[in-house]
Motif scaffolding. Sequence first.
Motif, short mmCIF file in Angstrom:
data_model
loop_
_atom_site.label_atom_id
_atom_site.label_comp_id
_atom_site.label_asym_id
_atom_site.label_seq_id
_atom_site.Cartn_x
_atom_site.Cartn_y
_atom_site.Cartn_z
N ASP A 8 0.84 -1.20 0.00
CA ASP A 8 0.00 0.00 0.00
C ASP A 8 0.87 1.24 0.00
O ASP A 8 1.45 1.60 1.02
CB ASP A 8 -0.91 0.03 1.24
N LEU A 9 0.96 1.89 -1.16
CA LEU A 9 1.71 3.12 -1.29
C LEU A 9 0.75 4.28 -1.52
O LEU A 9 -0.38 4.05 -1.98
CB LEU A 9 2.71 3.02 -2.45
N PRO A 10 1.16 5.51 -1.25
CA PRO A 10 0.25 6.64 -1.41
C PRO A 10 -0.25 6.85 -2.84
O PRO A 10 -1.38 7.30 -3.04
CB PRO A 10 1.07 7.84 -0.96
N ASP A 11 0.58 6.53 -3.84
CA ASP A 11 0.19 6.83 -5.22
C ASP A 11 -0.20 5.62 -6.06
O ASP A 11 -0.80 5.78 -7.12
CB ASP A 11 1.28 7.64 -5.92
N GLU A 12 0.13 4.41 -5.64
CA GLU A 12 -0.31 3.18 -6.30
C GLU A 12 0.13 2.00 -5.45
O GLU A 12 0.72 2.19 -4.40
CB GLU A 12 0.23 3.07 -7.73
N THR A 13 -0.12 0.80 -5.91
CA THR A 13 0.29 -0.37 -5.13
C THR A 13 1.72 -0.77 -5.47
O THR A 13 2.24 -0.42 -6.53
CB THR A 13 -0.63 -1.57 -5.40
N GLY A 14 2.31 -1.54 -4.59
CA GLY A 14 3.62 -2.10 -4.86
C GLY A 14 3.59 -3.02 -6.07
O GLY A 14 4.59 -3.18 -6.76
N ILE A 15 2.44 -3.63 -6.34
CA ILE A 15 2.30 -4.49 -7.52
C ILE A 15 2.38 -3.65 -8.79
O ILE A 15 3.07 -4.02 -9.75
CB ILE A 15 0.99 -5.30 -7.46
N ALA A 16 1.70 -2.52 -8.81
CA ALA A 16 1.76 -1.63 -9.97
C ALA A 16 3.19 -1.13 -10.16
O ALA A 16 3.68 -1.04 -11.29
CB ALA A 16 0.79 -0.47 -9.82
N LEU A 17 3.87 -0.82 -9.07
CA LEU A 17 5.27 -0.40 -9.15
C LEU A 17 6.12 -1.50 -9.77
O LEU A 17 6.91 -1.25 -10.68
CB LEU A 17 5.81 -0.03 -7.77
N LEU A 20 10.77 -7.39 -3.72
CA LEU A 20 10.21 -8.06 -2.55
C LEU A 20 9.06 -7.20 -2.05
O LEU A 20 9.24 -6.00 -1.81
CB LEU A 20 11.29 -8.20 -1.47
N LEU A 21 7.89 -7.79 -1.91
CA LEU A 21 6.68 -7.06 -1.53
C LEU A 21 6.38 -7.27 -0.06
O LEU A 21 6.26 -8.41 0.40
CB LEU A 21 5.51 -7.54 -2.38
N LEU A 22 6.27 -6.17 0.69
CA LEU A 22 5.87 -6.20 2.09
C LEU A 22 4.38 -5.91 2.16
O LEU A 22 3.91 -4.93 1.59
CB LEU A 22 6.62 -5.13 2.88
N THR A 23 3.64 -6.75 2.87
CA THR A 23 2.19 -6.56 2.86
C THR A 23 1.54 -7.04 4.15
O THR A 23 2.05 -7.93 4.83
CB THR A 23 1.56 -7.30 1.67
N THR A 24 0.42 -6.42 4.47
CA THR A 24 -0.46 -6.93 5.52
C THR A 24 -1.68 -7.59 4.90
O THR A 24 -2.48 -8.19 5.59
CB THR A 24 -0.93 -5.79 6.46
N THR A 25 -1.81 -7.48 3.58
CA THR A 25 -2.92 -8.06 2.84
C THR A 25 -2.74 -9.57 2.76
O THR A 25 -1.62 -10.06 2.63
CB THR A 25 -2.97 -7.47 1.41
N LYS A 78 -3.14 -14.75 -0.52
CA LYS A 78 -3.95 -15.45 -1.52
C LYS A 78 -4.68 -14.49 -2.45
O LYS A 78 -4.84 -14.78 -3.62
CB LYS A 78 -4.99 -16.37 -0.85
N SER A 79 -5.07 -13.33 -1.92
CA SER A 79 -5.85 -12.40 -2.73
C SER A 79 -5.00 -11.59 -3.71
O SER A 79 -5.54 -11.02 -4.66
CB SER A 79 -6.64 -11.45 -1.82
N ILE A 80 -3.68 -11.54 -3.52
CA ILE A 80 -2.84 -10.72 -4.39
C ILE A 80 -1.71 -11.49 -5.07
O ILE A 80 -1.04 -10.95 -5.95
CB ILE A 80 -2.24 -9.52 -3.62
N ALA A 81 -1.47 -12.72 -4.67
CA ALA A 81 -0.28 -13.45 -5.12
C ALA A 81 -0.20 -13.60 -6.64
O ALA A 81 0.84 -13.32 -7.24
CB ALA A 81 -0.20 -14.81 -4.45
N ALA A 82 -1.26 -14.03 -7.27
CA ALA A 82 -1.21 -14.26 -8.73
C ALA A 82 -0.91 -12.97 -9.47
O ALA A 82 -0.04 -12.94 -10.35
CB ALA A 82 -2.52 -14.87 -9.21
N GLU A 83 -1.60 -11.90 -9.12
CA GLU A 83 -1.37 -10.61 -9.77
C GLU A 83 0.05 -10.12 -9.52
O GLU A 83 0.72 -9.61 -10.41
CB GLU A 83 -2.38 -9.57 -9.27
N ALA A 84 0.54 -10.30 -8.29
CA ALA A 84 1.88 -9.84 -7.94
C ALA A 84 2.94 -10.60 -8.73
O ALA A 84 3.87 -9.99 -9.26
CB ALA A 84 2.10 -10.00 -6.43
N LEU A 85 2.82 -11.90 -8.79
CA LEU A 85 3.81 -12.69 -9.53
C LEU A 85 3.80 -12.34 -11.02
O LEU A 85 4.85 -12.24 -11.64
CB LEU A 85 3.55 -14.18 -9.32
#
Length: 124
Positions: free
Chosen positions: A56-65, A76-81, A84-91
């Motif tokens: 969670d970044l102020p201007d977009e997600t770490g995934i978008a970055l 490396l993504l740091l998350t509290t989310t 399971k809900s973000i893994a496929a999109e992140a990879l």
Amino acid sequence: MTTDRLLLVEDSDFLGTQLQDALRGYNFAVAVVSTAREAARHVAQNEVDCVVTNYDLPDETGIALARDLPDSLPVLLLTTTELKSIAAEALEAGVTDFVHKDNIVGEMNIVANRVSVVVRAGRE
């Protein structure tokens, strides 16, 4: 021995300072920015071996970055989310590994180890 250059993208001053201090203790050179825009600019202007970014970044997600960074750059993504809900999109976006942020300050050795692993893998 070469010092690995990390870019930490974290909008929490407290956590950013804690992570930066801890990672420097593991002999990483750490630059810190707080937004995806600043991160993209830093990567374009500096040599970076790994990006460690908050989800969670102020201007977009770490995934978008991650999607906007060079494919060869480990992320490396740091998350509290829930992962399971973000893994496929992140990879798919190029995220190399994940660290859950719960109790992260007490587990810096885990973060440092994960960073070391993704940097080594990125070099192979």
